[in-house]
Design a protein around this motif. Sequence first.
Motif, PDB file in Angstrom:
ATOM      1  N   ASN A 226      27.711  16.252  -4.145  1.00 30.47           N
ATOM      2  CA  ASN A 226      26.524  17.015  -4.563  1.00 30.47           C
ATOM      3  C   ASN A 226      25.600  17.386  -3.422  1.00 30.47           C
ATOM      4  O   ASN A 226      24.412  17.563  -3.624  1.00 30.47           O
ATOM      5  N   THR A 231      21.011  21.292  -8.556  1.00 30.56           N
ATOM      6  CA  THR A 231      20.800  20.711  -9.878  1.00 30.56           C
ATOM      7  C   THR A 231      21.062  19.210  -9.870  1.00 30.56           C
ATOM      8  O   THR A 231      20.606  18.484 -10.733  1.00 30.56           O
ATOM      9  N   MET A 232      21.792  18.751  -8.872  1.00 31.81           N
ATOM     10  CA  MET A 232      22.066  17.323  -8.758  1.00 31.81           C
ATOM     11  C   MET A 232      21.223  16.691  -7.662  1.00 31.81           C
ATOM     12  O   MET A 232      21.505  15.568  -7.231  1.00 31.81           O
TER      13      MET A 232
ATOM     14  N   GLY C  55      18.163  13.313  -7.188  1.00 32.53           N
ATOM     15  CA  GLY C  55      19.260  13.421  -8.139  1.00 32.53           C
ATOM     16  C   GLY C  55      18.933  14.413  -9.221  1.00 32.53           C
ATOM     17  O   GLY C  55      17.902  15.087  -9.165  1.00 32.53           O
ATOM     18  N   PRO C  56      19.794  14.511 -10.214  1.00 37.29           N
ATOM     19  CA  PRO C  56      19.514  15.417 -11.335  1.00 37.29           C
ATOM     20  C   PRO C  56      18.257  14.956 -12.050  1.00 37.29           C
ATOM     21  O   PRO C  56      17.844  13.805 -11.909  1.00 37.29           O
ATOM     22  N   THR C 134      29.623  10.909  -7.328  1.00 35.69           N
ATOM     23  CA  THR C 134      29.362  12.196  -7.962  1.00 35.69           C
ATOM     24  C   THR C 134      28.116  12.193  -8.840  1.00 35.69           C
ATOM     25  O   THR C 134      27.745  13.223  -9.382  1.00 35.69           O
ATOM     26  N   GLN C 135      27.443  11.035  -8.933  1.00 34.91           N
ATOM     27  CA  GLN C 135      26.365  10.927  -9.898  1.00 34.91           C
ATOM     28  C   GLN C 135      25.140  11.734  -9.476  1.00 34.91           C
ATOM     29  O   GLN C 135      24.433  12.294 -10.305  1.00 34.91           O
ATOM     30  N   SER C 136      24.864  11.785  -8.173  1.00 36.19           N
ATOM     31  CA  SER C 136      23.667  12.484  -7.711  1.00 36.19           C
ATOM     32  C   SER C 136      23.834  12.808  -6.237  1.00 36.19           C
ATOM     33  O   SER C 136      24.745  12.307  -5.574  1.00 36.19           O
ATOM     34  N   ALA C 137      22.938  13.646  -5.727  1.00 35.05           N
ATOM     35  CA  ALA C 137      22.974  13.934  -4.295  1.00 35.05           C
ATOM     36  C   ALA C 137      22.745  12.657  -3.501  1.00 35.05           C
ATOM     37  O   ALA C 137      23.342  12.433  -2.443  1.00 35.05           O
TER      38      ALA C 137
END
Lengths: 621, 110, 208, 362
Positions: A226, A231-232, C55-56, C134-137
């Motif tokens: 990401n 958006t993430m 993060g999202p 993959t959960q967040s930046a």
Amino acid sequence: MSSVAQKKGIGSVIWDYLTTVDHKKIAILYLIAGGIFFVIGGIEAMLIRIQLAKPDNDFLSAGLYNEIITMHGTTMIFLASMPLLFAFMNAVVPLQIGARDVAFPFLNSLGFWMFFFGGIFLNLSWFMGGAPDAGWTSYASLSIASPGHGIDFYALGLQISGGGTLIAGINFLVTIINMRAPGMTYMRMPLFTWTTFVASALILFAFPPLTVGLFFMIFDRMFGGNFFDHTMGGNTVIWEHLFWIFGHPEVYILALPAFGIFSEIIPTFSRKRLFGYSAMVFATVLIGFLGFMVWAHHMFTTGMGPTANAIFSVATMAIAVPTGVKIFNWLLTMWGGSIKFTTPMLYALAFIPSFTAGGITGIMQASAPLDYQLHDSYFIVAHFHYVIIGGVVLGLLAGLHFYWPLMFNTMLDETLGKVTFWLFLIGFHLTFFIQHFLGLLGMPRRVFTYGADQGWDLFNLISSIGAIFMAVAVIVLVVNIIMTISRNKLVGRDPWGDGRTLEWAIPQPVPFYNFKQTPLVRGLDTYWIEKQEGNKEGMIYAEPIGDIHMPNNSIIPFIMSFGLFVGAFGALYNGEQAWAVPVLILGLIITFSAMATRSLKDDLGYHVHKEDLMKDKGGKH
Amino acid sequence: MGHDVNTHVKNQTEYEYSRRRSANEMRGQVTTFAIMIFLTLIAFTAVYADFSAYLVVPIILLLAAVQVVLQLYYFMHMSQKGHGTTTLFLYTGVIIAFITVLTFLTIVWW
Amino acid sequence: MDLNTKYTPQSWPEHAEHSTLEGKNKFVGFWLFLGGETVLFASLFATYLALKNKGPSGMEFTTQELFELPLVFIMTMLLLTSSLTSVYAMYHMRNYNFKSMQAWLMITVLLGAAFLAFEIYEFNHYVHLGFTFTQSAFGTAFFTLVGTHGLHVLIGLGWITLLMLRNSKRGLNLYNAPKFYTASLYWHFIDVVWVFIFTVVYLMGMVN
Amino acid sequence: MMKGIKKWRLFSLLTALTVFLSGCGAEHLSTLNPAGQVGRDQYNLLLISGAIVTLVIIVVTIVYILTIVKFRRSKVGEDLIPVQVEGSHKLELLWTIIPIVLLLILAVPTVIYTYNLADVSGMEKVDEDGDKKAVTVNVEANLYWWEFEYPDLGIITAQELVVPTQEKVYFNLKAADVKHSFWIPAAGGKLDTNVENINQFYLTFDNSSEGLKDGVFYGKCAELCGPSHALMDFKVKSLDREDFDAWVVNMQASAEEQTLEGEVAQQGEEIFNTSCIQCHAVSGAGSAGGVGPNLATFGDRNRVAGFMDHTEDNIKNWINNPEEYKPGNLMPQPEELNKGNKFSDQELTALAEYLMGLTVED
Ligand code: HEA
Ligand code: HEA
Ligand SMILES: [Cu+2]
């Protein structure tokens, strides 16, 4: 083990080149591969110019056009200009500093093959579902959104070839640091060696950010990362920074070695030593250093805020100073000299005003508020083709003619050389001068077409006509090369008559072990000094004749690079094809087992014995 | 060049001298190590003690820098002769690294 | 250089790692490589700092909730100690004491492996919590930075082990001394990077 | 030496061209004809830097020509061995200091303008009633079209920006999908529309755009954003303040009044309401975030889809096959809107008629 060429079959010649660790042969490999990529990039350029020759043209479709400009920029920068420069560095630098070999012959070969397979991989995208289409800068939001596999080819291909470049850079650095002949102090190194040194240092520090950026892109596109997905929580500006932290030094990685070539040619054909040698060295180092402080001038319109824009504006302008020092020192080298208009010298002469013109438009862009207007317009396209073609490509063409006899012991035809020169020079100015005005008249870059009646029609047509001149010039050059090779008229040592540096003192063809005896360097322009003192041999020696240690040829670099090439397909189709992961693993296995073979099998090389050396021709003792 | 190595055989005194010297040096290394452990402890304690961030962050960054210098100059022998060029390159890398981090902290924004 | 030349402690050169040209090239080349690695890690650190805790919308993980300092402290101690043990190994190399060198290298490898085991445990723990790559930046940047370091540890372990195995019968000579030396430099560099990771990622992650 | 001269002839030709060019350039598109203060500032910088670099190139050229004329081997003799001059500290100093001075001359206005042009504090200023004094436009760039929202006025439009003259107009720039860049060459330099943040700047327009060739300034997307990047044009209409205010009032009113003339247009409206309304609003009052461009002012516009001539035929062509005209754009093909069929020619005519009737100007 003699250098005397035995007649060999084509198969064994190919095998020889696949396995070679000789820097002179690797130079030829770089020259051929870089040359091919240059023609490919040039053909892409011609397609661009055909498409833009008239308004509302539909010669190329919109998507295809974007693929072509992306591949044109990427190919020209990574796969043509840099390898061609490496060709001359490999051919010349070890000889210039009186070295028997480069520091890491094995790695040198590995570097080449990684570049080569990376380049092939990138270009295979044309046949496998489409080339990358987000520009050579591949800005994140677009490159993440881009469908298909184009950008994946870009990221993986550049990763592989970038690794090769990094290896090549380290190799040159260590060669220059450790392998100079006795007496060859830093301040006696020819300028081409100096610029190679600084450019390699730039490679060492500039390529890691690119590596990181490309990995981010690979992770984001292929493995669910990401980094650039806002958006993430990701941020696209990170890509811009990483790319330009690499990208700006990159333009000096191209420019500096070209400056080096000119710094050899100009004194040679002016019969005069380089004016202000130490200032030239200092300017080279300073350009290299400042090159790392200015990258954000590519991002003035990103919205970094006035303080950052102001700082990077002023820092960018500072680069004009050392570059100006160089320009004036070249002029003063010729002043009071005896200028001979050979083909290489013509290129050098054309370079000075052309590059100055490109440099000063760079200064205009450095003024941030003005760049708000210029950025991403054709003014930029004009600027960088002026510096790149007026600087780098003219340097490559000059170097090609100048060093051809050193590499092949024959001479390119001077008349055809001059025809190429004039066609290319006229075509170049015709193509790009007018583009400054296209930019000022509001034409953005990277447009696949433009509507009629915006005042751009005529200028674009002129520009396209100019490109035809360049194409004809390149064709004449190719004819020249083919003729020269088939004629095969050997020329021997110091063919230009006015050679000044050590590489011209060596007998021709250059023996595979380079120097029978390590030379002793007594000053700047060694060969010139010896010639002036009437030394027929061209050099004096630092050691008696003795056995020479040589590295063995090896196919392992080829196999290692091939493994990465295979593995890249696995990564590319990850999550899409069942065979992807196995192929990725297979590729890595190939690479790592080749590596393991290398480290488990001692490879100590062999010796050329004294007696054979004495017998070898060129040995006049 | 290259393959020839000076094959100097040390006599007994030279040999003992060099032995002693490297033993001394090794003792110095152990001291360095002790200091590094100590610095690490301070850093962790400072964080646990929950002082103001404005105090803690500079302190732990400084401690890290000191540790790195120790590693480089003692463990990696950068202070010894023959490291001139490499030191130059390493510091160039450090400067570029510093600028990179600095810009990412200032002009990558939301 | 002849591989089969045997040395005695008396004839063994003081700086075996750069007493041949090949050795010197390796030595300088490797230091330069470390200069490049510095920039590589700087890019990773910079990115991590920019994406830390990002993060999202509704992202629940923050450094303060995630990290566990005691674990990090143990890992730090392991790696620091392994740095010292590799210094011991080089000390014995200098004294031409092959057996002791191998022994200390072995300890180094074991310590490194223990470090790696803790790291794997740590990562696994986070993944179980739901904090993934993959959960967040933040997750992507964290695992990339710390994972790249972990990968370096793994490569270092493999490298040293291979060197030990490869040369176990042969003993020290001027051909492999530079290899041992550069491997140990690499190991120290890994430690240097870790010093910044525990400071910048973990400790600074805990202060508010 | 013929060859050298030939090259210089080329150069002087090109210089002449320069002079000739600075006088021309289309008023609605050229940066050389600034339409407001921002563009003028930047044009001034172009002149300052242009003067400096022209000076530089002239000096280099003079030295260069003298050198290659005087020191040709054919002139100085085949056997001459020139004096091997080492260098000159004085000269080095000279060509270090003079460029530094020249650059400082450029750096000072550069820094000043950089800060001036970034000053958006005027955006927040309010008058006695608490209303914003200045017009602020929220620009959202979408894959190949532009949305312009006036948050303080409660109106919204697309593809054609309308601004008042003689005052600073402020912009909040943002992208909806990938990065674009907002550029009105005649009015001033560009600024990127990023996906993760809002960029702010201002522009000014001296005069109403009425007298221009098409009655509008041209705007461009200046950041590669996909296949149809080249077609992501927009137009800018500058109106004197009164006209602008009138336009705003009309826009605000466009929510209620929908005067439809003729049967064909009514049929068009019906089709529109079944097929198009999900994405396209037809009221100028509202806020941002439309899936497709707001069409409230469609009849007043200058172009179809931002770049095609404003004719009914083009509207029909566009609706019938948007993909052909703007590759990669996100408007559905007619089959997707109309139960798998193309619109009939008659339906297309109706739609075109209806759309042409959407107007807020009289
Ligand atoms: C070989 C490659 C090369 C070289 C050498 C340069 C050299 C310079 N470049 Fe260029 N540049 C590129 C390749 C190169 N550039 C490329 C490829 C891009 C576009 C990338 C992309 O977006 O795709 C680019 C884009 C680019 C930009 C970004 C524009 C934009 O996108 O908005 C800027 C802005 O500052 C810039 C500035 C400069 C400057 C100041 C120099 C200076 O180094 C020039 C210095 C030289 C001189 C000034 C002439 C000689 C000096 C004198 C005679 C002394 C006296 C002079 C004065 C007092 C002015 N360049
Ligand atoms: C080293 C770098 C380099 C070089 C040498 C060139 C060379 C040329 N470039 Fe390019 N160019 C770039 C780097 C370079 N370019 C980059 C980085 C971009 C930006 C891409 C992007 O936006 O992402 C760009 C973009 C770019 C554009 C802008 C595209 C756009 O924005 O839409 C244009 C348009 O005119 C152009 C034209 C040319 C031309 C006409 C040449 C000519 O000089 C080419 C001359 C060579 C030839 C003409 C070879 C011809 C060969 C033959 C005809 C075949 C003969 C074959 C045999 C006999 C076997 N280039
Ligand atoms: Cu740049």
